[in-house]
Motif scaffolding. Structure first.
Motif, PDB file in Angstrom:
ATOM      1  N   TYR A  95      36.168  25.291  54.269  1.00 13.42           N
ATOM      2  CA  TYR A  95      35.345  25.078  54.894  1.00 13.42           C
ATOM      3  C   TYR A  95      34.972  23.339  53.488  1.00 13.42           C
ATOM      4  O   TYR A  95      35.181  22.477  53.694  1.00 13.42           O
ATOM      5  N   GLU A  96      34.813  23.925  52.204  1.00  9.97           N
ATOM      6  CA  GLU A  96      35.337  23.040  51.065  1.00  9.97           C
ATOM      7  C   GLU A  96      36.531  22.231  51.122  1.00  9.97           C
ATOM      8  O   GLU A  96      35.995  21.180  50.842  1.00  9.97           O
ATOM      9  N   ARG A  97      37.115  23.104  51.268  1.00  4.77           N
ATOM     10  CA  ARG A  97      38.582  22.085  51.436  1.00  4.77           C
ATOM     11  C   ARG A  97      38.325  20.889  52.935  1.00  4.77           C
ATOM     12  O   ARG A  97      38.871  20.028  52.436  1.00  4.77           O
ATOM     13  N   LEU A  98      38.193  21.159  53.591  1.00  5.62           N
ATOM     14  CA  LEU A  98      37.265  20.408  54.673  1.00  5.62           C
ATOM     15  C   LEU A  98      36.607  19.618  54.636  1.00  5.62           C
ATOM     16  O   LEU A  98      36.996  18.181  55.049  1.00  5.62           O
ATOM     17  N   LEU A  99      35.231  19.530  53.929  1.00  5.86           N
ATOM     18  CA  LEU A  99      34.539  18.339  53.156  1.00  5.86           C
ATOM     19  C   LEU A  99      35.536  17.381  52.558  1.00  5.86           C
ATOM     20  O   LEU A  99      34.767  16.195  52.506  1.00  5.86           O
ATOM     21  N   ASP A 100      36.497  17.146  51.892  1.00  9.02           N
ATOM     22  CA  ASP A 100      37.049  16.572  51.417  1.00  9.02           C
ATOM     23  C   ASP A 100      37.765  15.363  52.745  1.00  9.02           C
ATOM     24  O   ASP A 100      38.134  14.013  52.048  1.00  9.02           O
ATOM     25  N   ASP A 101      37.377  15.350  53.934  1.00  9.97           N
ATOM     26  CA  ASP A 101      38.521  14.855  55.110  1.00  9.97           C
ATOM     27  C   ASP A 101      36.836  13.854  55.408  1.00  9.97           C
ATOM     28  O   ASP A 101      35.825  14.253  56.165  1.00  9.97           O
ATOM     29  N   ARG A 102      36.331  13.104  54.646  1.00 13.01           N
ATOM     30  CA  ARG A 102      35.023  12.097  54.196  1.00 13.01           C
ATOM     31  C   ARG A 102      34.673  11.940  55.542  1.00 13.01           C
ATOM     32  O   ARG A 102      33.492  11.830  56.393  1.00 13.01           O
ATOM     33  N   MET A 152      24.127  27.321  53.015  1.00 13.34           N
ATOM     34  CA  MET A 152      25.325  26.476  51.618  1.00 13.34           C
ATOM     35  C   MET A 152      25.880  25.820  52.863  1.00 13.34           C
ATOM     36  O   MET A 152      26.167  24.346  51.870  1.00 13.34           O
ATOM     37  N   GLY A 153      26.526  25.841  53.448  1.00 16.33           N
ATOM     38  CA  GLY A 153      26.984  25.201  54.274  1.00 16.33           C
ATOM     39  C   GLY A 153      26.682  23.318  53.969  1.00 16.33           C
ATOM     40  O   GLY A 153      26.849  22.783  53.865  1.00 16.33           O
ATOM     41  N   MET A 154      25.154  23.891  55.254  1.00 17.61           N
ATOM     42  CA  MET A 154      24.249  22.409  55.158  1.00 17.61           C
ATOM     43  C   MET A 154      23.999  21.111  53.960  1.00 17.61           C
ATOM     44  O   MET A 154      24.447  20.822  53.866  1.00 17.61           O
ATOM     45  N   LEU A 155      23.198  22.012  52.994  1.00 14.77           N
ATOM     46  CA  LEU A 155      23.819  21.874  51.411  1.00 14.77           C
ATOM     47  C   LEU A 155      24.885  21.315  50.924  1.00 14.77           C
ATOM     48  O   LEU A 155      24.981  20.007  50.082  1.00 14.77           O
ATOM     49  N   MET A 156      26.241  22.285  51.066  1.00 16.89           N
ATOM     50  CA  MET A 156      27.255  21.247  51.487  1.00 16.89           C
ATOM     51  C   MET A 156      27.419  20.147  51.390  1.00 16.89           C
ATOM     52  O   MET A 156      28.401  19.192  50.741  1.00 16.89           O
ATOM     53  N   ASN A 157      27.528  19.934  53.089  1.00 17.28           N
ATOM     54  CA  ASN A 157      27.909  18.656  53.224  1.00 17.28           C
ATOM     55  C   ASN A 157      26.496  17.315  52.880  1.00 17.28           C
ATOM     56  O   ASN A 157      27.155  16.661  52.798  1.00 17.28           O
ATOM     57  N   VAL A 158      25.487  17.284  52.813  1.00 12.90           N
ATOM     58  CA  VAL A 158      24.753  16.418  52.057  1.00 12.90           C
ATOM     59  C   VAL A 158      25.236  15.896  50.619  1.00 12.90           C
ATOM     60  O   VAL A 158      25.121  15.295  50.146  1.00 12.90           O
ATOM     61  N   ALA A 159      25.750  17.629  49.480  1.00 14.89           N
ATOM     62  CA  ALA A 159      26.263  16.444  48.532  1.00 14.89           C
ATOM     63  C   ALA A 159      27.653  15.833  48.567  1.00 14.89           C
ATOM     64  O   ALA A 159      27.866  15.183  47.898  1.00 14.89           O
ATOM     65  N   ALA A 160      27.967  16.658  49.977  1.00 10.04           N
ATOM     66  CA  ALA A 160      29.849  15.732  49.890  1.00 10.04           C
ATOM     67  C   ALA A 160      29.237  14.335  49.872  1.00 10.04           C
ATOM     68  O   ALA A 160      30.146  13.810  49.704  1.00 10.04           O
ATOM     69  N   ALA A 161      28.573  13.791  50.862  1.00 11.56           N
ATOM     70  CA  ALA A 161      27.980  12.722  51.363  1.00 11.56           C
ATOM     71  C   ALA A 161      27.552  11.953  50.279  1.00 11.56           C
ATOM     72  O   ALA A 161      28.017  10.365  50.045  1.00 11.56           O
ATOM     73  N   THR A 172      23.316  18.354  39.254  1.00 16.38           N
ATOM     74  CA  THR A 172      24.628  19.739  40.460  1.00 16.38           C
ATOM     75  C   THR A 172      25.118  20.219  40.038  1.00 16.38           C
ATOM     76  O   THR A 172      26.585  19.902  40.691  1.00 16.38           O
ATOM     77  N   SER A 173      25.172  21.028  38.970  1.00 15.83           N
ATOM     78  CA  SER A 173      25.930  21.478  38.343  1.00 15.83           C
ATOM     79  C   SER A 173      26.274  22.727  39.061  1.00 15.83           C
ATOM     80  O   SER A 173      27.193  23.648  39.664  1.00 15.83           O
ATOM     81  N   TRP A 174      26.079  22.843  40.787  1.00  9.32           N
ATOM     82  CA  TRP A 174      26.013  24.326  41.338  1.00  9.32           C
ATOM     83  C   TRP A 174      27.167  23.596  42.903  1.00  9.32           C
ATOM     84  O   TRP A 174      27.809  23.985  43.518  1.00  9.32           O
ATOM     85  N   CYS A 175      27.291  22.767  42.645  1.00 13.37           N
ATOM     86  CA  CYS A 175      28.378  21.228  43.527  1.00 13.37           C
ATOM     87  C   CYS A 175      29.246  22.477  43.151  1.00 13.37           C
ATOM     88  O   CYS A 175      30.437  22.568  42.391  1.00 13.37           O
ATOM     89  N   PRO A 176      30.499  22.540  44.703  1.00 13.06           N
ATOM     90  CA  PRO A 176      31.934  23.128  44.408  1.00 13.06           C
ATOM     91  C   PRO A 176      32.717  21.369  43.688  1.00 13.06           C
ATOM     92  O   PRO A 176      32.349  20.251  44.492  1.00 13.06           O
ATOM     93  N   LYS A 177      33.763  21.519  42.674  1.00 16.12           N
ATOM     94  CA  LYS A 177      34.417  20.376  42.410  1.00 16.12           C
ATOM     95  C   LYS A 177      35.216  20.679  42.424  1.00 16.12           C
ATOM     96  O   LYS A 177      35.871  21.421  42.904  1.00 16.12           O
TER      97      LYS A 177
END
Length: 177
Positions: A95-102, A152-161, A172-177
């Protein structure tokens, strides 16, 4: 000799419209997207667009379902024959990789934002429920663990957005880089 122009089948044209529409709806949402812009981007007339999708909302709902299907396919492929935390970790990494598709990410956020509409809300709930049940079934993990995964997935969505991974600060250190 005259050349014969071969017409594109409706199913193929429908795919082309969905591909064109996703960028428009991701950027402008249900209310802000113009069917004229979608038709122009797809290279078809607006009347033909409405033959393929009877309403703008029907087109948006098709995209919402397609987005959820992509996440389901990603989860299924990632977990494969894994179970438990290993399956959940694989799903989270995929899912983290999928978030690269903005575009996909923003379309998903637009679906949540449009949930004031009962049909959009129903489709979005159904898509989310299917993801949830898939995660439960594939992992076999307790309910609370699945809650944490989706939180965590929803938090990742917001962080990626917000593109928080690009912000190099402690908060922001918790964010996947």
């Amino acid at each position: 000799m005259t050349e014969t122009k071969q017409r594109m089948p409706a199913a193929e044209r429908r795919e082309l419209v969905l591909e064109a529409a996703v960028a428009e709806f991701a950027a402008h949402g249900l209310a802000g997207t113009s069917t004229e812009d979608v038709a122009r981007r797809a290279g078809i007339s607006q009347p033909y667009l409405f033959r393929l999708f009877p309403t703008k909302k029907a087109l948006f709902l098709a995209l919402v379902e397609r987005g959820f299907q992509r996440v389901r396919d990603t989860f299924t492929s990632a977990a494969a024959d894994l179970t438990g935390d290993e399956a959940l970790t694989a799903m989270g990494d995929a899912y983290e990789r999928l978030l690269d598709d903005r575009t996909l990410l923003l379309l998903q956020m637009q679906a949540y934002a449009a949930c004031d509409d009962p049909e959009v809300r129903a489709a979005t709930r159904a898509g989310f429920k299917q993801l949830w049940e898939l995660a439960e079934r594939m992992t076999g993990l307790p309910f609370q663990r699945v809650v944490e995964f989706f939180a965590m997935g929803m938090l990742m969505n917001v962080a990626a957005a917000m593109d928080l991974p690009a912000v190099d600060e402690r908060w922001t250190s918790w964010c996947p880089k």
